[in-house]
Design a protein around this motif. Structure first.
Motif, mmCIF file in Angstrom:
data_model
loop_
_atom_site.group_PDB
_atom_site.id
_atom_site.type_symbol
_atom_site.label_atom_id
_atom_site.label_comp_id
_atom_site.label_asym_id
_atom_site.label_seq_id
_atom_site.Cartn_x
_atom_site.Cartn_y
_atom_site.Cartn_z
ATOM 1 N N VAL A 2 -17.102 -9.576 42.292
ATOM 2 C CA VAL A 2 -16.163 -8.500 41.973
ATOM 3 C C VAL A 2 -16.926 -7.190 42.000
ATOM 4 O O VAL A 2 -18.027 -7.088 41.468
ATOM 5 N N GLY A 6 -13.266 -3.760 40.146
ATOM 6 C CA GLY A 6 -12.518 -4.989 39.884
ATOM 7 C C GLY A 6 -11.951 -5.628 41.141
ATOM 8 O O GLY A 6 -11.218 -6.599 41.071
ATOM 9 N N PHE A 8 -12.217 -7.515 44.974
ATOM 10 C CA PHE A 8 -13.020 -8.558 45.612
ATOM 11 C C PHE A 8 -12.468 -8.815 46.997
ATOM 12 O O PHE A 8 -11.352 -8.424 47.337
ATOM 13 N N ALA A 25 -9.108 -15.872 38.364
ATOM 14 C CA ALA A 25 -10.042 -14.880 37.823
ATOM 15 C C ALA A 25 -10.428 -15.319 36.423
ATOM 16 O O ALA A 25 -9.576 -15.742 35.640
#
Length: 129
Positions: A2, A6, A8, A25
């Protein structure tokens, strides 16, 4: 991994047709969050299909139409010579046969270097006079 915002990024392999992609997550304190999405892949699998002539046919003409289909980005060779292919992967040509058994070797090579091959056997018997 990540990133600092935040976000990815990940690559997944998809099968042709509908696929279920699931993402989980997890935080450092053990909390989890799940999400799933259905993704449809329209990509065609790499194939080699000879539609004409039928394998092990007996024909009475020395000129034989040969046609088939493969992947749209493939290269086709027939008995070692390249043949034209359209943007959908269809190919068609005419073969000149010799009297007796003829073996036609069709090879498709896709843009990843993968090859598929098929041999079609045809017997040419000229008409009796």
């Amino acid at each position: 991994m990540v990133d600092s915002r935040g976000g990815f990024r990940a690559e997944v392999s998809l099968e042709q047709g509908e696929n279920l992609v699931e993402v989980t997550a997890s935080s450092e304190d053990g909390a989890r969050s799940y999400i799933s999405r259905r993704v449809t892949s329209l990509a065609s699998p790499f194939l080699l299909l000879i539609t004409e002539p039928e394998n092990q046919s007996v024909v009475s003409s020395s000129r034989l139409p040969l046609s088939g289909r493969t992947g749209p980005n493939a290269i086709i060779s027939i008995n070692g010579r390249s043949a034209p292919i359209d943007r959908f992967g269809y190919f068609s040509t005419t073969m000149l046969l010799v009297e007796g058994p003829n073996f036609i070797d069709v090879v498709a090579t896709n843009d990843d270097g993968q090859t598929l091959s098929e041999v079609v056997a045809v017997i040419y018997r000229p008409p009796s006079e």
